[in-house]
Design an enzyme around this catalytic site. Sequence first.
Site, short mmCIF file in Angstrom:
data_model
loop_
_atom_site.label_atom_id
_atom_site.label_comp_id
_atom_site.label_asym_id
_atom_site.label_seq_id
_atom_site.Cartn_x
_atom_site.Cartn_y
_atom_site.Cartn_z
N SER A 161 0.83 -1.21 0.00
CA SER A 161 0.00 0.00 0.00
C SER A 161 0.86 1.25 0.00
O SER A 161 1.90 1.31 0.66
CB SER A 161 -0.89 0.00 1.25
OG SER A 161 -1.47 1.27 1.43
N TYR A 212 -1.95 5.18 -4.20
CA TYR A 212 -2.86 6.30 -3.99
C TYR A 212 -2.22 7.44 -4.74
O TYR A 212 -1.10 7.85 -4.43
CB TYR A 212 -3.05 6.60 -2.48
CG TYR A 212 -4.04 5.65 -1.84
CD1 TYR A 212 -5.28 5.44 -2.42
CD2 TYR A 212 -3.75 5.00 -0.65
CE1 TYR A 212 -6.20 4.57 -1.83
CE2 TYR A 212 -4.67 4.13 -0.06
CZ TYR A 212 -5.89 3.93 -0.67
OH TYR A 212 -6.80 3.08 -0.11
N THR A 238 -5.65 2.40 -6.95
CA THR A 238 -6.94 2.36 -6.23
C THR A 238 -7.71 3.65 -6.49
O THR A 238 -7.23 4.75 -6.19
CB THR A 238 -6.69 2.17 -4.72
OG1 THR A 238 -5.98 0.94 -4.56
CG2 THR A 238 -8.00 2.11 -3.96
N LYS A 261 -8.17 -0.59 -9.37
CA LYS A 261 -8.86 -1.25 -8.26
C LYS A 261 -10.05 -0.41 -7.79
O LYS A 261 -9.93 0.82 -7.64
CB LYS A 261 -7.87 -1.46 -7.11
CG LYS A 261 -8.46 -2.07 -5.84
CD LYS A 261 -7.36 -2.52 -4.88
CE LYS A 261 -7.88 -3.14 -3.60
NZ LYS A 261 -8.26 -2.19 -2.58
N HIS A 270 -13.67 -2.40 -1.80
CA HIS A 270 -12.78 -2.04 -0.70
C HIS A 270 -13.23 -2.75 0.59
O HIS A 270 -13.11 -2.21 1.69
CB HIS A 270 -12.78 -0.52 -0.52
CG HIS A 270 -11.47 0.07 -0.07
ND1 HIS A 270 -10.56 0.62 -0.94
CD2 HIS A 270 -10.91 0.21 1.15
CE1 HIS A 270 -9.51 1.08 -0.26
NE2 HIS A 270 -9.69 0.84 1.02
C1 FMN Z 1 -7.28 -2.43 7.43
C2 FMN Z 1 -7.44 -2.27 5.95
C3 FMN Z 1 -6.64 -1.36 5.27
C4 FMN Z 1 -6.75 -1.22 3.89
N1 FMN Z 1 -5.90 -0.37 3.23
C5 FMN Z 1 -5.94 -0.31 1.89
C6 FMN Z 1 -5.00 0.48 1.18
O1 FMN Z 1 -4.12 1.10 1.76
N2 FMN Z 1 -5.10 0.51 -0.16
C7 FMN Z 1 -6.07 -0.17 -0.87
O2 FMN Z 1 -6.13 -0.11 -2.08
N3 FMN Z 1 -6.96 -0.94 -0.20
C8 FMN Z 1 -6.91 -1.03 1.14
N4 FMN Z 1 -7.80 -1.84 1.79
C9 FMN Z 1 -8.78 -2.63 1.02
C10 FMN Z 1 -8.21 -4.01 0.65
O3 FMN Z 1 -7.19 -3.88 -0.31
C11 FMN Z 1 -9.29 -4.92 0.04
O4 FMN Z 1 -9.92 -4.26 -1.02
C12 FMN Z 1 -10.33 -5.37 1.04
O5 FMN Z 1 -9.78 -5.55 2.33
C13 FMN Z 1 -10.94 -6.67 0.55
O6 FMN Z 1 -11.97 -7.07 1.36
P1 FMN Z 1 -11.84 -8.18 2.53
O7 FMN Z 1 -11.16 -7.51 3.68
O8 FMN Z 1 -13.27 -8.49 2.78
O9 FMN Z 1 -11.07 -9.37 1.98
C14 FMN Z 1 -7.70 -1.99 3.18
C15 FMN Z 1 -8.50 -2.91 3.87
C16 FMN Z 1 -8.37 -3.06 5.24
C17 FMN Z 1 -9.23 -4.09 5.93
O1 173 Z 2 -8.48 1.94 5.55
C1 173 Z 2 -8.54 1.75 4.33
O2 173 Z 2 -9.42 1.05 3.81
C2 173 Z 2 -7.60 2.39 3.46
O3 173 Z 2 -7.69 2.19 2.28
C3 173 Z 2 -6.54 3.27 3.98
C4 173 Z 2 -6.33 4.51 3.38
C5 173 Z 2 -5.36 5.36 3.89
C6 173 Z 2 -4.59 4.96 4.97
C7 173 Z 2 -4.79 3.72 5.53
C8 173 Z 2 -5.75 2.86 5.03
#
Ligand code: FMN
Ligand code: 173
Length: 387
Positions: free
Chosen positions: A128, A152, A178, A260, A284
């Site tokens: 990420s 991002y 994303t 994404k 997401h």
């Molecule tokens: C704690 C957390 C942080 C996340 N941070 C990001 C991120 O930094 N960038 C991003 O594209 N998606 C982020 N996501 C989304 C995940 O990439 C993904 O789309 C999502 O968790 C999939 O669903 P699931 O948790 O049900 O498997 C985050 C998800 C969680 C749970």
């Molecule tokens: O929390 C999230 O889902 C996420 O995408 C995110 C975005 C910025 C910082 C940390 C997580």
Amino acid sequence: MAGQFAGYQNEIYLQGYGGTAPPFTTDATRLEAAAAELMGPEAYSYVAGAAGSGATASANRAAFDRWRLVPRMLTDATERDLSSTVLGTPLPAPVLLAPVGVQSIVHADAERATARAAAALGLPVVLSTASSTSIEDVAEASGDGPRWFQLYWPNDPDVCGSILSRAREAGYTALVVTLDTWTLAWRPSDLDSGYLPFLQGEGMAVPFSDPVFRSRLDKAPEDDLPSAVLRWISMITGTDRGWDALAFLREHWDGPIALKGIQHPDDARRAADAGMDGVVVSNHGGRQVDGAVASLDVLPEIVAAVGDRLEVLFDSGVRTGADVVKALALGARAVLLGRPWVYGLAHGGEDGVRHVLRSLLADLDLTMGLSGHRRITELTPAVLRRA
Ligand SMILES: Cc1cc2nc3c(=O)[nH]c(=O)nc-3n(C[C@H](O)[C@H](O)[C@H](O)COP(=O)(O)O)c2cc1C
Ligand SMILES: O=C(O)C(=O)c1ccccc1
């Protein structure tokens, strides 16, 4: 190839004979419940949290329940090969670790632990942009393991170019852009815990280690954290770019690119028109638009629209081997797994992540075999029925 992943089941049974239980539960639901006990409330609400009422997060799970597998017998599925190539990366199974920001909230070893666990199994991490560890440090932990980078998208072209070239230089082969999180959604659990890790400077390792980003600041982040954080947030929030802006990424990234957060077939067509190599059908994990459609429910129409033009990856709600089979049968080239391995990280750092991934792969391998399939390419809509 027989038992390539299923072997983990035997390993656990054998430990059982020796009187030892597996290190952590093998069940995704129990793993989450145990994590809730183990993690502090802020960390748990950050990971488990969803947008609004949580309707979309629940819908993601319910959608899987509306499809059932139809097992076939006497098919000689003893030997199985789950390997596949996804956006140019050869994989032992079409499973990736979804990008997850700020892993230092969950465990001190954070992204390094995740990268080591993934590399041990040959599965890619998607690092990420909101990582708490720098691009280069994660690359080092990942070693020979496959790695992709999630963007991002900063609105400052030179900052964006610098981050992309660092990622390429450090061996990240594919780019995941994303689009669904150009601002954070209304997330009551995060708001109630009052915990905004980014405002405290966590999850800033990528920009703060970037010379071009630093050159944009009056004072270094070490001297004025709030201004540096706000500067970065102002660069990655907002959505005044159009589809034509993707040309910039195409020029600055010498490798496959996937968008994404795609949920509509017309957006998937636009991605193909813009020369993208893939899309990740994702909401997401229900963390952005509350009330949005379940991700699995839009997968078939997106595959029908663009499946012959680019690779369609999938995430949101995958928890078990059967879930992976269902998404692949509905046309996904691969799935990304989010929260489950994050709970593994909370439980036991690298070992916890490895345990969750091995459990999912073993479950996938056994589900494939027991339903009579030897290869990923055998998975088509014909292996499913509507419940
Ligand atoms: C704690 C957390 C942080 C996340 N941070 C990001 C991120 O930094 N960038 C991003 O594209 N998606 C982020 N996501 C989304 C995940 O990439 C993904 O789309 C999502 O968790 C999939 O669903 P699931 O948790 O049900 O498997 C985050 C998800 C969680 C749970
Ligand atoms: O929390 C999230 O889902 C996420 O995408 C995110 C975005 C910025 C910082 C940390 C997580």
